[in-house]
Design a protein around this motif. Structure first.
Motif, PDB file in Angstrom:
ATOM      1  N   ASN A 291      31.971 -43.875   1.522  1.00  8.43           N
ATOM      2  CA  ASN A 291      32.488 -44.418   0.271  1.00  8.43           C
ATOM      3  C   ASN A 291      31.565 -44.005  -0.866  1.00  8.43           C
ATOM      4  OD1 ASN A 291      32.354 -46.793  -1.855  1.00  8.43           O
ATOM      5  ND2 ASN A 291      34.425 -46.774  -0.987  1.00  8.43           N
ATOM      6  N   GLU A 292      32.128 -43.364  -1.876  1.00 12.74           N
ATOM      7  CA  GLU A 292      31.307 -42.828  -2.958  1.00 12.74           C
ATOM      8  C   GLU A 292      30.588 -43.915  -3.747  1.00 12.74           C
ATOM      9  OE1 GLU A 292      33.413 -40.985  -6.240  1.00 12.74           O
ATOM     10  OE2 GLU A 292      35.262 -42.025  -5.685  1.00 12.74           O
ATOM     11  N   HIS A 293      31.200 -45.087  -3.893  1.00 17.19           N
ATOM     12  CA  HIS A 293      30.563 -46.164  -4.655  1.00 17.19           C
ATOM     13  C   HIS A 293      29.357 -46.730  -3.908  1.00 17.19           C
ATOM     14  CE1 HIS A 293      33.915 -45.897  -7.377  1.00 17.19           C
ATOM     15  NE2 HIS A 293      34.776 -46.231  -6.430  1.00 17.19           N
ATOM     16  N   LEU A 294      29.527 -46.978  -2.602  1.00 16.49           N
ATOM     17  CA  LEU A 294      28.402 -47.474  -1.804  1.00 16.49           C
ATOM     18  C   LEU A 294      27.322 -46.405  -1.677  1.00 16.49           C
ATOM     19  CD1 LEU A 294      30.265 -49.413   1.050  1.00 16.49           C
ATOM     20  CD2 LEU A 294      29.152 -50.353  -0.995  1.00 16.49           C
ATOM     21  N   SER A 295      27.735 -45.148  -1.599  1.00 19.12           N
ATOM     22  CA  SER A 295      26.761 -44.054  -1.516  1.00 19.12           C
ATOM     23  C   SER A 295      25.906 -43.992  -2.780  1.00 19.12           C
ATOM     24  CB  SER A 295      27.472 -42.712  -1.303  1.00 19.12           C
ATOM     25  OG  SER A 295      28.097 -42.684  -0.040  1.00 19.12           O
ATOM     26  N   LYS A 296      26.542 -44.194  -3.925  1.00 19.45           N
ATOM     27  CA  LYS A 296      25.814 -44.187  -5.203  1.00 19.45           C
ATOM     28  C   LYS A 296      24.771 -45.297  -5.228  1.00 19.45           C
ATOM     29  CE  LYS A 296      26.633 -44.774 -10.173  1.00 19.45           C
ATOM     30  NZ  LYS A 296      27.669 -45.023 -11.220  1.00 19.45           N
ATOM     31  N   ALA A 297      25.175 -46.503  -4.810  1.00 21.49           N
ATOM     32  CA  ALA A 297      24.240 -47.632  -4.812  1.00 21.49           C
ATOM     33  C   ALA A 297      23.098 -47.392  -3.829  1.00 21.49           C
ATOM     34  CB  ALA A 297      24.983 -48.924  -4.453  1.00 21.49           C
ATOM     35  N   ALA A 298      23.417 -46.874  -2.652  1.00 24.76           N
ATOM     36  CA  ALA A 298      22.395 -46.646  -1.624  1.00 24.76           C
ATOM     37  C   ALA A 298      21.408 -45.568  -2.048  1.00 24.76           C
ATOM     38  CB  ALA A 298      23.071 -46.267  -0.303  1.00 24.76           C
TER      39      ALA A 298
ATOM     40  N   VAL B 259      39.645 -56.729  -6.099  1.00 20.85           N
ATOM     41  CA  VAL B 259      39.216 -57.071  -4.732  1.00 20.85           C
ATOM     42  C   VAL B 259      39.277 -58.586  -4.543  1.00 20.85           C
ATOM     43  CG1 VAL B 259      37.289 -57.005  -3.104  1.00 20.85           C
ATOM     44  CG2 VAL B 259      37.756 -55.032  -4.572  1.00 20.85           C
ATOM     45  N   ARG B 260      39.984 -59.035  -3.499  1.00 21.20           N
ATOM     46  CA  ARG B 260      40.105 -60.472  -3.256  1.00 21.20           C
ATOM     47  C   ARG B 260      39.231 -60.962  -2.109  1.00 21.20           C
ATOM     48  NH1 ARG B 260      43.310 -61.400   1.212  1.00 21.20           N
ATOM     49  NH2 ARG B 260      44.763 -59.744   1.810  1.00 21.20           N
ATOM     50  N   ASP B 261      38.790 -60.092  -1.232  1.00 23.23           N
ATOM     51  CA  ASP B 261      37.936 -60.489  -0.113  1.00 23.23           C
ATOM     52  C   ASP B 261      36.999 -59.332   0.196  1.00 23.23           C
ATOM     53  OD1 ASP B 261      36.894 -61.927   2.042  1.00 23.23           O
ATOM     54  OD2 ASP B 261      38.419 -61.197   3.436  1.00 23.23           O
ATOM     55  N   TRP B 262      35.740 -59.649   0.499  1.00 25.96           N
ATOM     56  CA  TRP B 262      34.778 -58.583   0.736  1.00 25.96           C
ATOM     57  C   TRP B 262      33.568 -59.099   1.490  1.00 25.96           C
ATOM     58  CZ3 TRP B 262      29.992 -59.554  -1.274  1.00 25.96           C
ATOM     59  CH2 TRP B 262      29.927 -60.515  -2.302  1.00 25.96           C
ATOM     60  N   SER B 263      32.834 -58.179   2.072  1.00 28.01           N
ATOM     61  CA  SER B 263      31.523 -58.493   2.637  1.00 28.01           C
ATOM     62  C   SER B 263      30.674 -57.231   2.576  1.00 28.01           C
ATOM     63  CB  SER B 263      31.631 -59.023   4.069  1.00 28.01           C
ATOM     64  OG  SER B 263      32.236 -58.074   4.908  1.00 28.01           O
ATOM     65  N   LEU B 264      29.356 -57.431   2.535  1.00 21.81           N
ATOM     66  CA  LEU B 264      28.411 -56.328   2.428  1.00 21.81           C
ATOM     67  C   LEU B 264      27.272 -56.521   3.417  1.00 21.81           C
ATOM     68  CD1 LEU B 264      27.991 -56.188  -1.470  1.00 21.81           C
ATOM     69  CD2 LEU B 264      29.267 -54.547  -0.083  1.00 21.81           C
ATOM     70  N   GLY B 265      26.650 -55.435   3.814  1.00 19.93           N
ATOM     71  CA  GLY B 265      25.453 -55.472   4.652  1.00 19.93           C
ATOM     72  C   GLY B 265      24.576 -54.284   4.313  1.00 19.93           C
TER      73      GLY B 265
ATOM     74  N   GLY C  65      27.868 -46.287   2.712  1.00 10.10           N
ATOM     75  CA  GLY C  65      27.191 -45.379   1.800  1.00 10.10           C
ATOM     76  C   GLY C  65      25.783 -45.184   2.311  1.00 10.10           C
ATOM     77  N   VAL C  66      25.341 -43.949   2.387  1.00 10.75           N
ATOM     78  CA  VAL C  66      23.998 -43.648   2.884  1.00 10.75           C
ATOM     79  C   VAL C  66      23.198 -43.001   1.763  1.00 10.75           C
ATOM     80  CG1 VAL C  66      22.630 -42.353   4.565  1.00 10.75           C
ATOM     81  CG2 VAL C  66      24.827 -43.338   5.242  1.00 10.75           C
ATOM     82  N   GLY C  67      22.008 -43.552   1.529  1.00 11.49           N
ATOM     83  CA  GLY C  67      21.096 -42.971   0.556  1.00 11.49           C
ATOM     84  C   GLY C  67      19.814 -42.568   1.248  1.00 11.49           C
TER      85      GLY C  67
ATOM     86  N   ASP D 259      24.366 -48.873   3.078  1.00  8.88           N
ATOM     87  CA  ASP D 259      25.120 -50.014   2.568  1.00  8.88           C
ATOM     88  C   ASP D 259      26.491 -50.031   3.223  1.00  8.88           C
ATOM     89  OD1 ASP D 259      23.041 -50.804   0.976  1.00  8.88           O
ATOM     90  OD2 ASP D 259      23.830 -49.909  -0.864  1.00  8.88           O
ATOM     91  N   PHE D 260      26.770 -51.117   3.944  1.00 12.43           N
ATOM     92  CA  PHE D 260      28.038 -51.289   4.656  1.00 12.43           C
ATOM     93  C   PHE D 260      28.951 -52.176   3.829  1.00 12.43           C
ATOM     94  CE2 PHE D 260      24.608 -50.789   7.678  1.00 12.43           C
ATOM     95  CZ  PHE D 260      25.104 -49.914   8.633  1.00 12.43           C
ATOM     96  N   GLY D 261      30.252 -51.925   3.905  1.00 13.01           N
ATOM     97  CA  GLY D 261      31.169 -52.742   3.127  1.00 13.01           C
ATOM     98  C   GLY D 261      32.533 -52.908   3.759  1.00 13.01           C
ATOM     99  N   TYR D 262      33.174 -53.963   3.317  1.00 15.05           N
ATOM    100  CA  TYR D 262      34.558 -54.275   3.678  1.00 15.05           C
ATOM    101  C   TYR D 262      35.184 -54.897   2.446  1.00 15.05           C
ATOM    102  CZ  TYR D 262      38.329 -57.369   5.247  1.00 15.05           C
ATOM    103  OH  TYR D 262      39.517 -58.021   5.370  1.00 15.05           O
TER     104      TYR D 262
END
Length: 199
Positions: A74-81, A119-125, A164-166, A185-188
């Motif tokens: 995911n490009e957004h999580l990759s950017k953050a990571a 987004v109505r539901d999410w989780s991150l790790g 996303g991997v940084g 960074d993992f996401g749902y």
């Protein structure tokens, strides 16, 4: 339903696990039929795309062993990571909470479009690691995470679908030889759907 952010407050343990896990495993050796390329590459400024791809591949191998679906880049999580790995190296710190107070949730929410109003539901790790020389490879890093219960839980979390991997060259501490700092960074997320009006 509000998302739940999981913070693994064992950043120091991640580094210890990386060292101990790799020592216990002995020399890194991929099987001849290893589906992942570049797993033993030492990160450098000219191969970081290959390092990130190898890391995702290894994580998906671990998930496949448990019958879980693969993680999608995911490009957004990759950017953050990526930003966070570079920030840890520059700032010489290693923690899920940045000295400026930012957290995984705030970094993803403010710095990307991954968590937006649709987004109505999410989780991150998040998993972190750093190592030098042979301990900086994707293979050594993923092996260390899999030997740490909290990090393994993120990798094998069936709810997570995006990643996303940084990877930044260098370490958050002074070390000899080439080093690398990893953030995954993992996401749902589930988006809201608007009902369409028809005439």
């Amino acid at each position: 339903m509000a998302g739940i952010t999981r913070f693994l407050i064992c950043a120091t343990l991640a580094c210890i696990a990386l060292v101990l896990g790799s020592v216990a495993a002995g020399p890194a050796a991929a099987a001849a039929d290893d589906p992942c390329a570049d797993t033993k590459l030492t990160p450098s400024s000219d191969n970081l795309d290959r390092i990130r791809a190898a890391t995702v591949c290894l994580l998906n191998v671990e998930r496949a062993r448990q019958g879980l679906p693969p993680l999608r880049g995911n490009e957004h999580l990759s950017k953050a990571a990526q930003k966070y790995s570079a920030k840890m190296v520059r700032g010489r710190f290693f923690s899920h909470v940045c000295p400026d107070g930012s957290t995984l949730k705030s970094r993803v929410r403010k710095g990307t479009r991954y968590l937006n109003t649709s987004v109505r539901d999410w989780s991150l790790g998040e998993n972190l690691a750093w190592g030098s020389r042979s301990l900086s490879t994707p293979l050594a890093t993923v092996r260390a995470w899999m030997r740490s219960s909290g990090h393994r839980e993120n990798i094998l979390n069936a709810r997570f679908r995006d990643i996303g991997v940084g990877v930044a060259t260098g370490a958050p501490a002074k070390v000899g030889g080439p080093a690398a700092t990893y953030t995954t960074d993992f996401g749902y997320r589930v988006k809201r759907y608007r009902s369409e009006e028809t005439a």
